[in-house]
Design a protein around this motif. Sequence first.
Motif, PDB file in Angstrom:
ATOM      1  N   ASN A  54       1.918  13.106 -10.168  1.00  0.00           N
ATOM      2  CA  ASN A  54       2.347  14.228  -9.309  1.00  0.00           C
ATOM      3  C   ASN A  54       2.951  13.759  -7.983  1.00  0.00           C
ATOM      4  OD1 ASN A  54       0.171  13.337  -7.829  1.00  0.00           O
ATOM      5  ND2 ASN A  54      -0.984  15.248  -7.954  1.00  0.00           N
ATOM      6  N   GLY A  55       3.082  12.441  -7.830  1.00  0.00           N
ATOM      7  CA  GLY A  55       3.678  11.887  -6.618  1.00  0.00           C
ATOM      8  C   GLY A  55       2.739  11.793  -5.441  1.00  0.00           C
ATOM      9  N   GLY A  56       1.486  12.145  -5.634  1.00  0.00           N
ATOM     10  CA  GLY A  56       0.565  12.180  -4.516  1.00  0.00           C
ATOM     11  C   GLY A  56       0.022  10.839  -4.088  1.00  0.00           C
ATOM     12  N   THR A  57       0.138   9.862  -4.957  1.00  0.00           N
ATOM     13  CA  THR A  57      -0.383   8.527  -4.658  1.00  0.00           C
ATOM     14  C   THR A  57       0.701   7.490  -4.900  1.00  0.00           C
ATOM     15  OG1 THR A  57      -2.602   9.191  -5.344  1.00  0.00           O
ATOM     16  CG2 THR A  57      -2.153   6.831  -5.225  1.00  0.00           C
ATOM     17  N   THR A  58       0.839   6.588  -3.954  1.00  0.00           N
ATOM     18  CA  THR A  58       1.782   5.494  -4.100  1.00  0.00           C
ATOM     19  C   THR A  58       1.097   4.175  -3.755  1.00  0.00           C
ATOM     20  OG1 THR A  58       2.579   5.744  -1.831  1.00  0.00           O
ATOM     21  CG2 THR A  58       3.797   6.912  -3.550  1.00  0.00           C
ATOM     22  N   HIS A  59       1.668   3.101  -4.244  1.00  0.00           N
ATOM     23  CA  HIS A  59       1.144   1.770  -3.931  1.00  0.00           C
ATOM     24  C   HIS A  59       2.315   0.797  -3.928  1.00  0.00           C
ATOM     25  CE1 HIS A  59      -1.910  -1.306  -3.507  1.00  0.00           C
ATOM     26  NE2 HIS A  59      -1.260  -2.018  -4.405  1.00  0.00           N
ATOM     27  N   TYR A  60       2.257  -0.165  -3.014  1.00  0.00           N
ATOM     28  CA  TYR A  60       3.359  -1.110  -2.850  1.00  0.00           C
ATOM     29  C   TYR A  60       2.854  -2.551  -2.869  1.00  0.00           C
ATOM     30  CZ  TYR A  60       5.896   2.998  -1.222  1.00  0.00           C
ATOM     31  OH  TYR A  60       6.491   4.234  -1.133  1.00  0.00           O
ATOM     32  N   ALA A  61       3.719  -3.427  -3.325  1.00  0.00           N
ATOM     33  CA  ALA A  61       3.430  -4.855  -3.214  1.00  0.00           C
ATOM     34  C   ALA A  61       3.429  -5.255  -1.745  1.00  0.00           C
ATOM     35  CB  ALA A  61       4.480  -5.656  -3.982  1.00  0.00           C
ATOM     36  N   ASP A  62       2.677  -6.282  -1.434  1.00  0.00           N
ATOM     37  CA  ASP A  62       2.564  -6.715  -0.043  1.00  0.00           C
ATOM     38  C   ASP A  62       3.917  -7.096   0.558  1.00  0.00           C
ATOM     39  OD1 ASP A  62      -0.654  -8.414  -0.436  1.00  0.00           O
ATOM     40  OD2 ASP A  62      -0.136  -6.310  -0.087  1.00  0.00           O
ATOM     41  N   PHE A  63       4.785  -7.670  -0.239  1.00  0.00           N
ATOM     42  CA  PHE A  63       6.053  -8.146   0.321  1.00  0.00           C
ATOM     43  C   PHE A  63       6.974  -7.008   0.745  1.00  0.00           C
ATOM     44  CE2 PHE A  63       8.731  -7.001  -3.164  1.00  0.00           C
ATOM     45  CZ  PHE A  63       8.011  -7.225  -4.315  1.00  0.00           C
ATOM     46  N   VAL A  64       6.681  -5.778   0.284  1.00  0.00           N
ATOM     47  CA  VAL A  64       7.514  -4.638   0.650  1.00  0.00           C
ATOM     48  C   VAL A  64       7.428  -4.359   2.152  1.00  0.00           C
ATOM     49  CG1 VAL A  64       7.767  -2.151   0.377  1.00  0.00           C
ATOM     50  CG2 VAL A  64       7.452  -3.597  -1.627  1.00  0.00           C
ATOM     51  N   LYS A  65       6.212  -4.427   2.687  1.00  0.00           N
ATOM     52  CA  LYS A  65       5.983  -4.309   4.128  1.00  0.00           C
ATOM     53  C   LYS A  65       6.715  -3.121   4.743  1.00  0.00           C
ATOM     54  CE  LYS A  65       4.991  -9.206   4.742  1.00  0.00           C
ATOM     55  NZ  LYS A  65       5.343 -10.470   5.413  1.00  0.00           N
ATOM     56  N   SER A  71       9.577   7.455  -4.617  1.00  0.00           N
ATOM     57  CA  SER A  71       9.390   8.906  -4.668  1.00  0.00           C
ATOM     58  C   SER A  71       9.817   9.388  -6.045  1.00  0.00           C
ATOM     59  CB  SER A  71      10.198   9.606  -3.569  1.00  0.00           C
ATOM     60  OG  SER A  71      11.582   9.346  -3.726  1.00  0.00           O
ATOM     61  N   ARG A  72       9.485  10.639  -6.352  1.00  0.00           N
ATOM     62  CA  ARG A  72       9.868  11.179  -7.656  1.00  0.00           C
ATOM     63  C   ARG A  72      10.179  12.653  -7.544  1.00  0.00           C
ATOM     64  NH1 ARG A  72       5.245  10.003 -11.749  1.00  0.00           N
ATOM     65  NH2 ARG A  72       6.563  11.261 -13.145  1.00  0.00           N
ATOM     66  N   ASP A  73      11.005  13.112  -8.463  1.00  0.00           N
ATOM     67  CA  ASP A  73      11.391  14.521  -8.574  1.00  0.00           C
ATOM     68  C   ASP A  73      11.118  14.927 -10.016  1.00  0.00           C
ATOM     69  OD1 ASP A  73      14.519  16.336  -7.945  1.00  0.00           O
ATOM     70  OD2 ASP A  73      12.624  16.955  -8.826  1.00  0.00           O
ATOM     71  N   ASN A  74       9.972  15.529 -10.255  1.00  0.00           N
ATOM     72  CA  ASN A  74       9.597  15.869 -11.636  1.00  0.00           C
ATOM     73  C   ASN A  74      10.494  16.948 -12.229  1.00  0.00           C
ATOM     74  OD1 ASN A  74       7.603  13.947 -11.698  1.00  0.00           O
ATOM     75  ND2 ASN A  74       5.904  15.380 -11.415  1.00  0.00           N
ATOM     76  N   ALA A  75      11.059  17.792 -11.405  1.00  0.00           N
ATOM     77  CA  ALA A  75      11.951  18.834 -11.919  1.00  0.00           C
ATOM     78  C   ALA A  75      13.215  18.241 -12.525  1.00  0.00           C
ATOM     79  CB  ALA A  75      12.308  19.810 -10.815  1.00  0.00           C
TER      80      ALA A  75
END
Length: 122
Positions: A54-65, A71-75
């Motif tokens: 539902n787009g409510g949770t995100t996680h990134y690799a450390d190097f992204v900083k 993001s996402r658009d389910n529609a």
Amino acid sequence: QVQLVESGGGLVQAGGSLRLSCVASGRTFRTYSMGWFRQGPGKERDFVAAISKNGGTTHYADFVKRRFTISRDNANNTVYLQLNSLKPEDTAVYYCAASRIFSVLRGSYDYWGQGTQVTVSS
């Protein structure tokens, strides 16, 4: 079955930005968590970012900083990866992938796109 098609890659100077898109086929997009991975020349395919169904949770690799945003658009069955403050070491083929679970592990992803090339010049 889910088919994924990435776009938006290209050649950009260091410090520049790109927005990658990944469009999924079918009506089940919202039942998948989505991830972005990248593979540089001669390197393993590494996790970059993931987003929940539902787009409510995100996680990134450390190097992204904080330089990249998923993001996402389910529609519209689309997931995005905004790339800012790009560096030459970000040069890679970027892949989107779909998983039934929220994961940073490459093996958790069931479906993969063909990839889009990002090249950052110094």
